[in-house]
Design a protein around this motif. Structure first.
Motif, mmCIF file in Angstrom:
data_model
loop_
_atom_site.group_PDB
_atom_site.id
_atom_site.type_symbol
_atom_site.label_atom_id
_atom_site.label_comp_id
_atom_site.label_asym_id
_atom_site.label_seq_id
_atom_site.Cartn_x
_atom_site.Cartn_y
_atom_site.Cartn_z
ATOM 1 N N THR A 38 8.871 -0.645 5.503
ATOM 2 C CA THR A 38 8.173 -1.855 5.069
ATOM 3 C C THR A 38 7.770 -1.807 3.597
ATOM 4 O OG1 THR A 38 7.293 -2.170 7.290
ATOM 5 C CG2 THR A 38 6.161 -3.328 5.510
ATOM 6 N N HIS A 39 7.239 -0.656 3.141
ATOM 7 C CA HIS A 39 6.652 -0.549 1.809
ATOM 8 C C HIS A 39 7.534 0.159 0.784
ATOM 9 C CE1 HIS A 39 2.794 -2.062 3.274
ATOM 10 N NE2 HIS A 39 3.023 -1.331 4.346
ATOM 11 N N GLY A 40 8.592 0.823 1.243
ATOM 12 C CA GLY A 40 9.506 1.492 0.318
ATOM 13 C C GLY A 40 9.092 2.890 -0.095
ATOM 14 N N ASP A 41 7.979 3.388 0.434
ATOM 15 C CA ASP A 41 7.531 4.752 0.117
ATOM 16 C C ASP A 41 6.668 5.275 1.255
ATOM 17 O OD1 ASP A 41 4.783 3.909 -0.195
ATOM 18 O OD2 ASP A 41 5.284 3.198 -2.201
ATOM 19 N N CYS A 42 6.254 6.532 1.127
ATOM 20 C CA CYS A 42 5.407 7.174 2.150
ATOM 21 C C CYS A 42 3.980 7.349 1.658
ATOM 22 C CB CYS A 42 5.993 8.541 2.527
ATOM 23 S SG CYS A 42 7.597 8.457 3.304
ATOM 24 N N LYS A 43 3.561 6.554 0.705
ATOM 25 C CA LYS A 43 2.254 6.703 0.076
ATOM 26 C C LYS A 43 1.188 5.892 0.822
ATOM 27 C CE LYS A 43 4.622 7.253 -4.320
ATOM 28 N NZ LYS A 43 4.851 6.646 -5.624
ATOM 29 N N VAL A 44 0.926 6.286 2.040
ATOM 30 C CA VAL A 44 -0.049 5.585 2.875
ATOM 31 C C VAL A 44 -1.441 5.884 2.339
ATOM 32 C CG1 VAL A 44 -0.955 5.290 5.212
ATOM 33 C CG2 VAL A 44 1.459 5.897 4.871
ATOM 34 N N PRO A 45 -2.228 4.864 2.018
ATOM 35 C CA PRO A 45 -3.602 5.115 1.565
ATOM 36 C C PRO A 45 -4.406 5.799 2.674
ATOM 37 C CG PRO A 45 -2.968 2.826 1.179
ATOM 38 C CD PRO A 45 -1.897 3.440 2.026
ATOM 39 N N GLN A 46 -5.303 6.669 2.293
ATOM 40 C CA GLN A 46 -6.114 7.389 3.278
ATOM 41 C C GLN A 46 -6.899 6.419 4.159
ATOM 42 O OE1 GLN A 46 -8.648 10.435 1.705
ATOM 43 N NE2 GLN A 46 -9.511 10.941 3.687
ATOM 44 N N HIS A 47 -7.387 5.340 3.584
ATOM 45 C CA HIS A 47 -8.146 4.338 4.333
ATOM 46 C C HIS A 47 -7.285 3.087 4.504
ATOM 47 C CE1 HIS A 47 -11.610 6.910 4.032
ATOM 48 N NE2 HIS A 47 -11.395 7.012 2.745
ATOM 49 N N TYR A 48 -6.153 3.255 5.155
ATOM 50 C CA TYR A 48 -5.182 2.182 5.380
ATOM 51 C C TYR A 48 -5.706 1.271 6.482
ATOM 52 C CZ TYR A 48 -0.545 0.149 6.367
ATOM 53 O OH TYR A 48 0.516 -0.698 6.562
ATOM 54 N N SER A 49 -6.135 0.077 6.125
ATOM 55 C CA SER A 49 -6.818 -0.801 7.075
ATOM 56 C C SER A 49 -5.916 -1.270 8.218
ATOM 57 C CB SER A 49 -7.411 -2.005 6.348
ATOM 58 O OG SER A 49 -6.387 -2.753 5.724
ATOM 59 N N VAL A 50 -4.620 -1.351 7.978
ATOM 60 C CA VAL A 50 -3.699 -1.809 9.020
ATOM 61 C C VAL A 50 -3.575 -0.772 10.138
ATOM 62 C CG1 VAL A 50 -1.315 -2.514 9.491
ATOM 63 C CG2 VAL A 50 -2.433 -3.240 7.385
ATOM 64 N N ASN A 51 -3.597 0.510 9.761
ATOM 65 C CA ASN A 51 -3.484 1.594 10.733
ATOM 66 C C ASN A 51 -4.289 2.788 10.212
ATOM 67 O OD1 ASN A 51 -2.724 3.690 12.441
ATOM 68 N ND2 ASN A 51 -0.543 3.174 12.426
ATOM 69 N N PRO A 52 -5.603 2.774 10.410
ATOM 70 C CA PRO A 52 -6.450 3.846 9.877
ATOM 71 C C PRO A 52 -6.042 5.245 10.349
ATOM 72 C CG PRO A 52 -7.792 2.056 10.740
ATOM 73 C CD PRO A 52 -6.377 1.766 11.134
ATOM 74 N N GLN A 53 -5.527 5.344 11.580
ATOM 75 C CA GLN A 53 -5.123 6.646 12.099
ATOM 76 C C GLN A 53 -3.950 7.206 11.298
ATOM 77 O OE1 GLN A 53 -5.391 3.882 14.063
ATOM 78 N NE2 GLN A 53 -7.156 4.336 15.340
ATOM 79 N N LEU A 54 -3.047 6.350 10.852
ATOM 80 C CA LEU A 54 -1.906 6.805 10.068
ATOM 81 C C LEU A 54 -2.362 7.344 8.719
ATOM 82 C CD1 LEU A 54 1.136 7.207 9.756
ATOM 83 C CD2 LEU A 54 1.263 4.856 8.878
ATOM 84 N N GLY A 55 -3.284 6.638 8.061
ATOM 85 C CA GLY A 55 -3.807 7.113 6.782
ATOM 86 C C GLY A 55 -4.478 8.468 6.915
ATOM 87 N N SER A 56 -5.234 8.636 7.968
ATOM 88 C CA SER A 56 -5.898 9.909 8.226
ATOM 89 C C SER A 56 -4.879 11.004 8.546
ATOM 90 C CB SER A 56 -6.874 9.732 9.395
ATOM 91 O OG SER A 56 -7.486 10.942 9.704
ATOM 92 N N TRP A 57 -3.871 10.670 9.336
ATOM 93 C CA TRP A 57 -2.835 11.624 9.714
ATOM 94 C C TRP A 57 -2.077 12.122 8.485
ATOM 95 C CZ3 TRP A 57 2.566 11.518 9.429
ATOM 96 C CH2 TRP A 57 3.238 12.479 10.188
ATOM 97 N N GLU B 199 -1.806 0.519 -5.200
ATOM 98 C CA GLU B 199 -2.488 0.422 -3.919
ATOM 99 C C GLU B 199 -3.671 -0.532 -4.006
ATOM 100 O OE1 GLU B 199 -1.149 1.493 -1.293
ATOM 101 O OE2 GLU B 199 0.361 2.707 -2.282
ATOM 102 N N ASN B 200 -4.456 -0.448 -5.073
ATOM 103 C CA ASN B 200 -5.594 -1.346 -5.232
ATOM 104 C C ASN B 200 -5.141 -2.783 -5.396
ATOM 105 O OD1 ASN B 200 -7.474 0.668 -4.981
ATOM 106 N ND2 ASN B 200 -7.575 1.074 -7.166
ATOM 107 N N PHE B 201 -4.060 -3.000 -6.147
ATOM 108 C CA PHE B 201 -3.529 -4.342 -6.317
ATOM 109 C C PHE B 201 -3.071 -4.887 -4.975
ATOM 110 C CE2 PHE B 201 0.075 -7.201 -6.928
ATOM 111 C CZ PHE B 201 -0.533 -8.196 -7.661
ATOM 112 N N SER B 202 -2.413 -4.047 -4.182
ATOM 113 C CA SER B 202 -1.937 -4.475 -2.873
ATOM 114 C C SER B 202 -3.101 -4.869 -1.979
ATOM 115 C CB SER B 202 -1.120 -3.367 -2.205
ATOM 116 O OG SER B 202 0.018 -3.080 -2.958
ATOM 117 N N LEU B 203 -4.180 -4.112 -2.010
ATOM 118 C CA LEU B 203 -5.348 -4.422 -1.208
ATOM 119 C C LEU B 203 -5.980 -5.728 -1.678
ATOM 120 C CD1 LEU B 203 -7.323 -3.674 0.996
ATOM 121 C CD2 LEU B 203 -8.564 -2.286 -0.670
ATOM 122 N N ALA B 204 -6.100 -5.903 -2.991
ATOM 123 C CA ALA B 204 -6.665 -7.141 -3.529
ATOM 124 C C ALA B 204 -5.782 -8.330 -3.144
ATOM 125 C CB ALA B 204 -6.795 -7.043 -5.044
ATOM 126 N N ASP B 205 -4.474 -8.126 -3.228
ATOM 127 C CA ASP B 205 -3.520 -9.163 -2.854
ATOM 128 C C ASP B 205 -3.673 -9.530 -1.376
ATOM 129 O OD1 ASP B 205 -1.644 -10.758 -4.082
ATOM 130 O OD2 ASP B 205 0.048 -9.522 -3.434
#
Length: 103
Positions: free
Chosen positions: A33-52, A90-96
């Protein structure tokens, strides 16, 4: 004692190895979906994935990540150091996202 170990080896009723594979597949989906593996630690869509993802980095740093799992993560372009993450993006994506969702 055996019951405690059994509970520790399970995540949401899934054996630990299967749970790891489940999160790995979520990471593969994220990359598609995003083109990379740079999942934010506090990924709101899937918080468990960010933590993992953060846990995998920590385990590698502490030399406790299985070699096979490290190789699997390497095979999909996993970013091991936070220096590889573009926080502005990442911040721009969240703001978007917030703008689109009205939050």
């Amino acid at each position: 004692d055996i019951l405690r170990l059994t509970r520790a080896a399970r995540i949401e009723g899934v054996p630990r190895a299967a749970a790891w594979e489940q999160r790995f597949q979520q990471l593969v989906d994220y990359k598609q979906t995003h083109g990379d593996c740079k999942v934010p630690q506090h990924y709101s869509v899937n918080p468990q994935l960010g933590s993992w993802v953060n846990t995998q980095r920590r385990m590698r740093r502490n030399a406790t990540l299985y070699f096979e799992r490290e190789a699997q993560l390497d095979s999909i372009g996993f970013v091991w150091g936070k220096q590889g993450i573009n926080y502005e993006k990442e911040n721009f994506s969240l703001a978007d996202y917030k703008k689109k969702k009205g939050k």
